[in-house]
Design an enzyme around this catalytic site. Structure first.
Site, PDB file in Angstrom:
ATOM      1  CD  GLU A   1      34.339  20.963 -43.644  1.00 32.44           C
ATOM      2  OE1 GLU A   1      34.480  21.059 -42.452  1.00 32.44           O
ATOM      3  OE2 GLU A   1      34.987  20.036 -44.462  1.00 32.44           O
TER       4      GLU A   1
ATOM      5  CD  GLU B   1      24.308   8.176 -40.756  1.00 35.42           C
ATOM      6  OE1 GLU B   1      25.386   8.992 -41.285  1.00 35.42           O
ATOM      7  OE2 GLU B   1      23.958   7.307 -41.778  1.00 35.42           O
TER       8      GLU B   1
ATOM      9  CD  GLN C   1      38.563  20.595 -41.907  1.00 35.19           C
ATOM     10  OE1 GLN C   1      38.214  20.152 -43.063  1.00 35.19           O
ATOM     11  NE2 GLN C   1      37.625  20.848 -40.952  1.00 35.19           N
ATOM     12  N   GLY C   2      43.380  19.600 -40.511  1.00 35.79           N
ATOM     13  CA  GLY C   2      43.828  18.543 -39.905  1.00 35.79           C
ATOM     14  C   GLY C   2      42.687  18.415 -38.566  1.00 35.79           C
ATOM     15  CE1 TYR C   3      39.500  21.917 -37.671  1.00 35.42           C
ATOM     16  CE2 TYR C   3      37.417  21.411 -37.413  1.00 35.42           C
ATOM     17  CZ  TYR C   3      38.420  22.270 -37.308  1.00 35.42           C
ATOM     18  OH  TYR C   3      37.934  23.628 -37.241  1.00 35.42           O
ATOM     19  CB  SER C   4      39.276  13.495 -39.578  1.00 42.03           C
ATOM     20  OG  SER C   4      38.181  13.933 -39.787  1.00 42.03           O
TER      21      SER C   4
HETATM   22  C1  LIG Z   1      36.502  12.757 -49.020  1.00 39.87           C
HETATM   23  C2  LIG Z   1      36.655  12.974 -47.740  1.00 39.87           C
HETATM   24  C3  LIG Z   1      37.400  14.195 -47.471  1.00 39.87           C
HETATM   25  C4  LIG Z   1      37.780  14.532 -46.267  1.00 39.87           C
HETATM   26  N1  LIG Z   1      38.602  15.625 -45.826  1.00 39.87           N
HETATM   27  C5  LIG Z   1      38.851  15.696 -44.520  1.00 39.87           C
HETATM   28  C6  LIG Z   1      39.965  16.858 -44.294  1.00 39.87           C
HETATM   29  O1  LIG Z   1      40.334  17.460 -45.028  1.00 39.87           O
HETATM   30  N2  LIG Z   1      40.272  16.919 -42.950  1.00 39.87           N
HETATM   31  C7  LIG Z   1      39.566  16.284 -41.896  1.00 39.87           C
HETATM   32  O2  LIG Z   1      40.098  16.720 -41.032  1.00 39.87           O
HETATM   33  N3  LIG Z   1      38.863  15.114 -42.204  1.00 39.87           N
HETATM   34  C8  LIG Z   1      38.436  14.926 -43.614  1.00 39.87           C
HETATM   35  N4  LIG Z   1      37.383  13.943 -43.794  1.00 39.87           N
HETATM   36  C9  LIG Z   1      37.255  13.132 -42.586  1.00 39.87           C
HETATM   37  C10 LIG Z   1      35.597  13.233 -42.245  1.00 39.87           C
HETATM   38  O3  LIG Z   1      35.429  14.574 -41.643  1.00 39.87           O
HETATM   39  C11 LIG Z   1      35.226  12.044 -41.523  1.00 39.87           C
HETATM   40  O4  LIG Z   1      35.282  11.142 -42.126  1.00 39.87           O
HETATM   41  C12 LIG Z   1      33.812  12.235 -40.696  1.00 39.87           C
HETATM   42  O5  LIG Z   1      33.853  13.347 -39.837  1.00 39.87           O
HETATM   43  C13 LIG Z   1      33.255  11.120 -40.242  1.00 39.87           C
HETATM   44  O6  LIG Z   1      34.202  10.440 -39.439  1.00 39.87           O
HETATM   45  P1  LIG Z   1      34.585   8.997 -39.525  1.00 39.87           P
HETATM   46  O7  LIG Z   1      35.057   8.514 -41.021  1.00 39.87           O
HETATM   47  O8  LIG Z   1      35.682   8.539 -38.370  1.00 39.87           O
HETATM   48  O9  LIG Z   1      33.426   8.019 -39.398  1.00 39.87           O
HETATM   49  P2  LIG Z   1      32.747   7.781 -37.843  1.00 39.87           P
HETATM   50  O10 LIG Z   1      32.509   8.725 -36.993  1.00 39.87           O
HETATM   51  O11 LIG Z   1      33.620   6.363 -37.167  1.00 39.87           O
HETATM   52  O12 LIG Z   1      31.083   7.000 -38.373  1.00 39.87           O
HETATM   53  C14 LIG Z   1      30.740   5.835 -38.853  1.00 39.87           C
HETATM   54  C15 LIG Z   1      29.362   5.727 -38.952  1.00 39.87           C
HETATM   55  O13 LIG Z   1      28.778   5.956 -37.812  1.00 39.87           O
HETATM   56  C16 LIG Z   1      27.749   6.972 -37.896  1.00 39.87           C
HETATM   57  N5  LIG Z   1      27.588   7.931 -36.293  1.00 39.87           N
HETATM   58  C17 LIG Z   1      28.772   8.182 -35.760  1.00 39.87           C
HETATM   59  N6  LIG Z   1      28.360   9.248 -34.742  1.00 39.87           N
HETATM   60  C18 LIG Z   1      27.070   8.790 -34.697  1.00 39.87           C
HETATM   61  C19 LIG Z   1      25.886   9.331 -34.026  1.00 39.87           C
HETATM   62  N7  LIG Z   1      26.323  10.372 -33.198  1.00 39.87           N
HETATM   63  N8  LIG Z   1      24.602   9.163 -34.289  1.00 39.87           N
HETATM   64  C20 LIG Z   1      24.318   8.752 -35.466  1.00 39.87           C
HETATM   65  N9  LIG Z   1      25.425   8.010 -36.286  1.00 39.87           N
HETATM   66  C21 LIG Z   1      26.691   8.293 -35.915  1.00 39.87           C
HETATM   67  C22 LIG Z   1      28.313   7.743 -38.929  1.00 39.87           C
HETATM   68  O14 LIG Z   1      27.202   8.380 -39.475  1.00 39.87           O
HETATM   69  C23 LIG Z   1      28.834   6.839 -39.933  1.00 39.87           C
HETATM   70  O15 LIG Z   1      27.886   6.375 -40.443  1.00 39.87           O
HETATM   71  C24 LIG Z   1      37.040  13.752 -45.122  1.00 39.87           C
HETATM   72  C25 LIG Z   1      36.376  12.645 -45.483  1.00 39.87           C
HETATM   73  C26 LIG Z   1      36.024  12.361 -46.554  1.00 39.87           C
HETATM   74  C27 LIG Z   1      35.072  11.427 -46.937  1.00 39.87           C
END
Ligand SMILES: Cc1cc2nc3c(=O)[nH]c(=O)nc-3n(C[C@H](O)[C@H](O)[C@H](O)COP(=O)(O)OP(=O)(O)OC[C@H]3O[C@@H](n4cnc5c(N)ncnc54)[C@H](O)[C@@H]3O)c2cc1C
Length: 391
Positions: A247, A375, A129-132
């Site tokens: 998901e 969150e 999955q290429g989202y993040s």
């Molecule tokens: C084990 C694992 C597997 C993953 N696999 C995939 C994958 O296969 N493909 C993919 O695309 N992604 C993947 N991810 C990524 C995952 O989707 C992101 O880590 C997640 O969406 C959070 O984004 P971020 O890490 O950029 O944190 P950020 O978005 O930067 O968040 C940082 C902090 O700020 C808080 N925060 C942010 N916005 C808000 C808001 N509006 N209100 C309150 N709090 C907020 C968050 O809760 C968090 O505590 C994976 C992540 C993990 C940990």
């Protein structure tokens, strides 16, 4: 209210149990969850096991038979997920089975369904999955990877991060920006990308346990045929969030907790290190109640699916509840045995449950981040579930 399963559903459960008895006995003893992707021998065993499931149409049991499913009901799928989770069955290709397939069934063209779905159910093609992106996680709509039309192709440039299992994947479901001038949710499209296309580079990103489960993926002038666009151009956000709903529904999560709780109780009964304090007994009683309550939440998600609805804030409730409960359980697991609960399998034979608790503890940490942080789930429940205004 009738929580019993029908006779047909119970027959299906018995058939599945007989298959699992033969294939796995008490259960798979290898790693589980994403950790599996870090061990090549276990990965290959898991692929082989999933192919044996395919012979019964059980890779995606409730997909239509024409696409390689077994045409089972959502409730039979729930039973399937429960039984598989209880045995810790090593099924590969979660993104393909749980996200890409259901999304294509809803939004894909007939050609895409025929091209991609049977290869998912035959375990011929593995998906990631290429989202993040480095600057787009919770605020996914800020993604910067972009695609520009060029003849019959899109040309994609950008970077994805945290891409679980990209190092084994044949295909990626990719969100890209196709209209930089549109409001950020409207200029996004979903593409299906062959990971062997020139211009794609996959870099390992070791996790906190030092294991290679996720990756960074760089896309440099990657050409993707326009026929691999899912839904309409610039409408990818709406297609993409359907995939997130699938998901998050994750109805096996409760059964996994039941399995781990059972393992904890068994280890406590056997271990010379445990100290059955009153406070520990109280924590165990609380966990037992929470796991039972979680089962009802998980069943509600399945019920909605069985009614043809896409669970939305209900899926968020289940994801939030079970991921936080998994961390509570993992915490109790490592603390219940004193220092012995905090060692890894390879460090000493003293580790209870073969050192699993320490690994499970580390695995439980990302559970409240992946697929949308806690969150973010709370925001979804508050706004879409309770109808509260956005902050
Ligand atoms: C084990 C694992 C597997 C993953 N696999 C995939 C994958 O296969 N493909 C993919 O695309 N992604 C993947 N991810 C990524 C995952 O989707 C992101 O880590 C997640 O969406 C959070 O984004 P971020 O890490 O950029 O944190 P950020 O978005 O930067 O968040 C940082 C902090 O700020 C808080 N925060 C942010 N916005 C808000 C808001 N509006 N209100 C309150 N709090 C907020 C968050 O809760 C968090 O505590 C994976 C992540 C993990 C940990």
């Amino acid at each position: 209210m009738d929580f019993r399963f029908t006779a047909q559903e119970e027959t299906f459960r018995a058939t599945l149990r007989a298959f699992l008895d033969q294939e796995l006995g008490e259960g798979w003893s290898g790693h589980s969850g994403d950790t599996l992707f870090a061990f090549e021998d276990e990965w290959l065993e898991a692929v082989a096991f999933t192919r044996r499931l395919a012979r019964h149409g059980w890779v995606a049991p409730h997909w239509p038979v024409e696409y390689g499913g077994a045409g089972l009901t959502v409730m039979e799928q729930l039973i399937f997920n429960e039984e598989m989770a209880l045995r810790n069955a090593p099924v590969v290709n979660g993104p393909g089975i749980g996200m890409v397939g259901p999304t294509l069934i809803l939004h894909g063209s007939e050609e895409q369904k025929r091209r991609f779905l049977p290869r998912i159910t035959a375990v011929d093609e593995i998906w990631c999955q290429g989202y993040s992106e480095p600057g787009a996680g919770s605020d996914l709509a800020s993604l910067q990877t972009h695609a520009v039309r060029d003849g019959d192709d899109y040309v994609v440039n950008g970077q994805k991060i945290w891409t679980t299992n990209a190092h084994h994947a044949d295909w990626m479901v990719l969100l890209v920006r196709t209209d930089p001038d549109a409001p950020k949710h409207r200029g996004i499209s979903m593409l299906l990308v062959d990971m062997r296309t020139p211009g794609i580079t996959v870099h390992p990103l070791p996790n906190m346990a030092g294991l290679h489960t996720f990756n960074q993926v760089f896309l440099d002038n990657v050409r993707v045929p326009r026929t691999h666009l899912v839904g309409e151009e610039n409408h990818g956000w709406y297609v993409g969030v359907t995939l997130l709903d699938f998901e998050r529904s994750n109805i096996g999560a409760n059964a996994r907790l039941r399995r781990e709780f059972g393992r904890l109780l068994a280890a406590l009964r056997d271990s010379p290190y445990q100290n059955m304090r009153t406070s520990l007994r109280a924590q165990l009683a609380d966990l037992a109640i929470a796991i039972e309550a979680g089962r009802t939440i998980a069943y509600r998600v399945a019920f909605l699916q069985s009614q043809g609805k896409i669970p939305n804030y209900e899926a968020s409730m289940s994801k939030l509840f079970h991921s936080e409960l998994a961390q509570r359980l993992a915490n109790v697991c490592v603390q219940a045995f004193g220092l012995a609960g905090q060692v890894l399998p390879e460090t000493t034979w003293h580790a209870p449950a073969g050192g699993r608790f320490c690994l499970e503890y580390m695995e439980s940490v990302p559970a409240t981040i992946a697929a949308g942080t806690s969150e973010v789930q709370r925001n979804v429940i508050a706004t879409r579930g309770l109808g509260l205004p956005r902050a």
